[in-house]
Design a protein around this motif. Structure first.
Motif, PDB file in Angstrom:
ATOM      1  N   GLU A   1      -0.735  -1.170   5.860  1.00 42.65           N
ATOM      2  CA  GLU A   1      -2.022  -0.663   5.410  1.00 42.65           C
ATOM      3  C   GLU A   1      -2.754   0.102   6.502  1.00 42.65           C
ATOM      4  N   TRP A   2      -3.505   1.096   6.073  1.00 41.46           N
ATOM      5  CA  TRP A   2      -4.304   1.931   6.955  1.00 41.46           C
ATOM      6  C   TRP A   2      -5.771   1.737   6.617  1.00 41.46           C
ATOM      7  N   ILE A   3      -6.645   1.968   7.578  1.00 40.49           N
ATOM      8  CA  ILE A   3      -8.087   1.919   7.387  1.00 40.49           C
ATOM      9  C   ILE A   3      -8.619   3.313   7.705  1.00 40.49           C
ATOM     10  N   LEU A   4      -9.601   3.776   6.959  1.00 36.47           N
ATOM     11  CA  LEU A   4     -10.198   5.078   7.250  1.00 36.47           C
ATOM     12  C   LEU A   4     -11.299   4.931   8.276  1.00 36.47           C
ATOM     13  N   PHE A   5     -11.279   5.802   9.283  1.00 34.11           N
ATOM     14  CA  PHE A   5     -12.263   5.799  10.362  1.00 34.11           C
ATOM     15  C   PHE A   5     -12.877   7.182  10.503  1.00 34.11           C
TER      16      PHE A   5
ATOM     17  N   LYS B   1      -6.840   8.157   9.143  1.00 28.51           N
ATOM     18  CA  LYS B   1      -6.123   6.894   8.943  1.00 28.51           C
ATOM     19  C   LYS B   1      -5.846   6.237  10.292  1.00 28.51           C
ATOM     20  N   VAL B   2      -6.143   4.932  10.342  1.00 30.00           N
ATOM     21  CA  VAL B   2      -5.911   4.145  11.554  1.00 30.00           C
ATOM     22  C   VAL B   2      -5.227   2.839  11.144  1.00 30.00           C
ATOM     23  N   LYS B   3      -4.276   2.445  11.939  1.00 31.00           N
ATOM     24  CA  LYS B   3      -3.550   1.206  11.681  1.00 31.00           C
ATOM     25  C   LYS B   3      -3.703   0.283  12.896  1.00 31.00           C
ATOM     26  N   ILE B   4      -3.950  -0.971  12.634  1.00 34.05           N
ATOM     27  CA  ILE B   4      -4.040  -1.961  13.727  1.00 34.05           C
ATOM     28  C   ILE B   4      -2.624  -2.421  14.055  1.00 34.05           C
ATOM     29  N   ILE B   5      -2.239  -2.184  15.302  1.00 36.14           N
ATOM     30  CA  ILE B   5      -0.924  -2.606  15.774  1.00 36.14           C
ATOM     31  C   ILE B   5      -0.994  -4.064  16.250  1.00 36.14           C
TER      32      ILE B   5
END
Length: 164
Positions: A59-63, A154-158
């Protein structure tokens, strides 16, 4: 004459083996590229309202992204000032690594993958950096200005940080 033939045969085998190794490297590279493309295509889920505790692996989060540098316009500090070029974490700013985030959501040390930017580590904070906003560090003030403001990135938490 037989010794010459043996040497030529050995050289021919070495050339053949070298060619085979090079062919294998090319095939392996092509397979890696296909895997990367498949991964990039499959990771398309985006949710702008999720917080980091409920993020799945795909999943990605919008920033919203902005950029900063060590220069006065970004930090109100000059070279020679105490803490010039030092982040909230105490580490120096590093282009290609440092990003500022809301540390109440994304603690110091959190590793993020930012679409179109790459992997960054939360080492800093900022007065206007709240919720899903990030400030990407650039060494050059001009590069920071050129980066501008980007919405819906799009940003993903690694990996979540430990706050240190």
């Amino acid at each position: 004459m037989a010794a010459v033939d043996i040497e030529n045969t050995i050289e021919a085998r070495e050339v053949k083996n070298t060619t085979i190794k090079q062919d294998l490297n090319v095939v392996k590279l092509a397979e890696d590229e296909r895997v990367e493309r498949k991964v990039a295509k499959s990771e398309t889920k985006v949710d702008e309202h999720k917080d980091s505790s409920s993020i799945g692996d795909d999943e990605w989060i919008l920033f919203e992204l902005t950029a900063y540098s060590n220069h006065y316009a970004s930090t109100q500090k000059n070279p020679g000032d105490k803490m010039y070029g030092i982040t909230y974490s105490g580490r120096p700013t590093v282009e290609g690594r440092t990003v500022a985030a809301d540390i109440n959501r994304y603690p110091i040390g959190t590793v993020l993958y930012i679409d179109g930017v790459g992997e960054r580590v939360v080492d800093d904070t900022g007065g206007a950096i709240k919720k899903n906003r990030l400030d990407v560090y650039f060494k050059s003030e001009q590069d920071a200005l050129n980066f501008g403001r980007k919405k819906n990135v799009k940003v993903k938490i690694i990996k979540m940080g430990d706050g240190k």
